[in-house]
Motif scaffolding. Structure first.
Motif, short mmCIF file in Angstrom:
data_model
loop_
_atom_site.label_atom_id
_atom_site.label_comp_id
_atom_site.label_asym_id
_atom_site.label_seq_id
_atom_site.Cartn_x
_atom_site.Cartn_y
_atom_site.Cartn_z
N LYS A 185 -5.50 -8.03 2.88
CA LYS A 185 -5.46 -7.78 1.44
C LYS A 185 -4.15 -7.09 1.04
N GLU A 186 -3.72 -6.11 1.83
CA GLU A 186 -2.47 -5.41 1.53
C GLU A 186 -1.27 -6.35 1.62
N ILE A 196 2.31 -3.44 8.01
CA ILE A 196 1.20 -3.97 7.21
C ILE A 196 0.26 -4.72 8.15
N LYS A 228 -3.39 -5.09 7.17
CA LYS A 228 -4.54 -5.58 6.41
C LYS A 228 -4.16 -6.85 5.65
N GLU A 266 -1.29 -8.62 -1.50
CA GLU A 266 -0.87 -7.88 -2.69
C GLU A 266 0.62 -7.62 -2.69
N LEU A 267 1.18 -7.24 -1.54
CA LEU A 267 2.62 -6.99 -1.44
C LEU A 267 3.41 -8.27 -1.69
#
Length: 512
Positions: free
Chosen positions: A464-465, A460, A462, A468-469
């Protein structure tokens, strides 16, 4: 003949300007290739490269000035030459034309078989640059000799070398009587001479003459506005001397009381006021008592010591001479201050080096000296080695040479991976990209986002990712509460373990 003279002038002027244009272009190309092709890593190599490029630029400026003078055509040679080429200077222009054509053909016969080619750019030669041992190849200043002169001079103070370096551009503490002295101006001139020399050797690409010219204009403007009142004390200095005179003479009401102090005491008091110290005891007392309760402008100019006489409008010739000396001294001080400001980084480095040396023992100093000599020898040896050709900027292998291009592509080092969590840091190759997830930069980026480092966040990159995760993992964990039917366990008489639901079902059926 007239035609021959015209041809000679034409060849001379045209060929001369063409050759200068060619030399300028060759020098510019040589300087550009030296800067683009050689990324020097050590201080000494970079300094030599700057001297090579600086020599080129100086030569270009010199040739450009000669070309400008030639094109201005003050002596009219260019105009006369053009008229000669156009056939305006003779009544038989065709004879002149065919004469020039004959000269060209004869020249080509002499150099038959030669062909035109682009002039090669010769490698630049490094100018001879020398530094003292204290200067360490242009890293530090060497003001030890000037420091000794300053400490032993009348205008100086007894301070250590580090303090002298930190205040070498400050002159406000020097008294006016000393500023008018020739020894002080000689000291300033030697200081300016050394700083200019060091600047040209350590920073060859900086246009020092232009910088000093700008500083000189600024000084002249400041001198016209404020003059000697600011630079050499002026009224402030007079008030200070008058205050000293009042404090010294207030307890005394006559010359006889002053004579009771003795010759040496009177000499010291006269010296503080900048007055002559010679003569008998009575003369000294009278001279000192004559300034009591008087303004400095009312003091007799004849009682002042040499170069200590204040500016007074009574003697215009003396006034002009003193102002001239003050102007020269102030200009030197301004120049020193400007040079010290330009060499500020070198002054700080010198102070740090001196303080470090003072903290070392004799054995440590000798070891450091040996290390410096070894480093210099290594730099000299590396200069003699052939430069590595690496136009593709390939990484270096274990032998210090670029790795093969096929190996570069095999390891995927031509692939770029960016990580937004690491601040858009680029990683070249899959291996470096995967390793960076366990490095401090990536861990710090996750901590800044309030996210723990776990296996779920591998790959991962990013922000934002990752956020969210992390929110998804928190929701999943919150939904997983205590479930007695599924998680509570029961044991039968034979020691078999079942979940609570399975145990109840089997017991109702009479199987256990």
């Amino acid at each position: 003949s007239e035609g021959g003279r015209a041809r000679a002038m034409a060849v001379s002027w045209t060929e001369q300007t063409r050759a200068m244009h060619e030399e300028i272009e060759r020098l510019e190309r040589a300087a550009a290739e030296d800067l683009e092709g050689n990324e020097e890593k050590t201080h000494w190599k970079r300094l030599k490269q700057e001297h090579r490029v600086g020599w080129c630029l100086d030569r270009v400026v010199e040739r450009s000035e000669q070309l400008l003078e030639a094109y201005e055509d003050v002596d009219g040679i260019r105009k006369e030459e053009r008229r000669s080429m156009a056939g305006e200077t003779t009544q038989t222009p065709f004879i002149s034309f065919y004469g020039k054509l004959r000269d060209i053909r004869e020249t080509h016969k002499r150099i038959a078989g030669a062909f035109a080619h682009e002039a090669e750019v010769k490698p630049l030669q490094t100018p001879d640059v020398s530094f003292s041992g204290e200067e360490k190849n242009g890293r530090y200043l060497d003001l030890n000799e000037l420091h000794v002169r300053y400490v032993n001079a009348k205008f100086g103070k007894e301070i250590d070398y580090v303090t002298y370096l930190k205040n070498v551009g400050e002159f406000s503490h020097v008294e006016t009587t000393h500023k008018m002295d020739k020894s002080y101006r000689d000291y300033l001139e030697d200081l300016v001479r050394y700083l200019k020399s060091f600047h040209r050797r350590a920073k060859p690409l900086v246009h020092l003459d232009k910088l000093l010219e700008q500083q000189r204009e600024s000084f002249e403007k400041d001198w016209e506005n404020r003059g000697e009142e600011i630079w050499m004390g002026g009224s402030e200095e007079r008030k200070k001397v008058e205050a000293v005179a009042k404090a010294l003479l207030e307890p005394f009401g006559s010359c006889a009381e002053l004579q009771a102090l003795g010759t040496e005491q009177l000499k010291e008091m006269l010296s503080k006021l900048g007055l002559k110290c010679g003569g008998t005891l009575e003369q000294r007392a009278e001279r000192l008592f004559s300034v009591k309760d008087k303004d400095m402008n009312e003091w007799d100019p004849r009682i002042f010591a040499k170069n200590a006489r204040p500016l007074a409008s009574k003697n215009k010739e003396l006034l002009e001479r003193q102002k001239k000396l003050m102007h020269e001294t102030a200009r030197l001080e301004w120049t020193v201050a400007a040079l010290i400001n330009t060499l500020h980084d070198f002054v700080e480095s010198t102070c740090e080096n001196v303080e470090k040396k003072q903290a070392l023992t004799a054995e440590e100093l000798e070891e450091e000296l040996r290390d410096d000599e070894e480093n210099e020898d290594q730099e000299i040896e590396s200069d003699e080695e052939e430069r590595i050709y690496n136009p593709l900027k390939l990484p270096l292998g274990w032998d210090g040479k670029p790795i093969p291009f096929w190996l570069y592509k095999l390891h995927g080092l031509n692939q770029e991976f960016k990580c937004e969590i690491c601040g858009n840091q680029s990683y070249w190759g899959r291996r470096a990209y995967e390793q960076h997830f366990s490095e401090s930069r990536h861990l710090h980026g996750l901590q800044s986002l309030g996210i723990p480092n776990s296996k779920e966040f591998f790959e991962i990159t990013k922000i934002k990712e990752a956020q969210e995760l992390w929110e998804s993992l928190k929701r999943k964990k919150a939904s997983e509460g205590w479930k007695p039917e599924a998680e509570e366990e029961c044991e039968d008489e034979e020691g078999n373990v079942y979940s609570k639901k399975t145990y109840i079902d089997l017991k109702r059926q009479g199987l256990i």
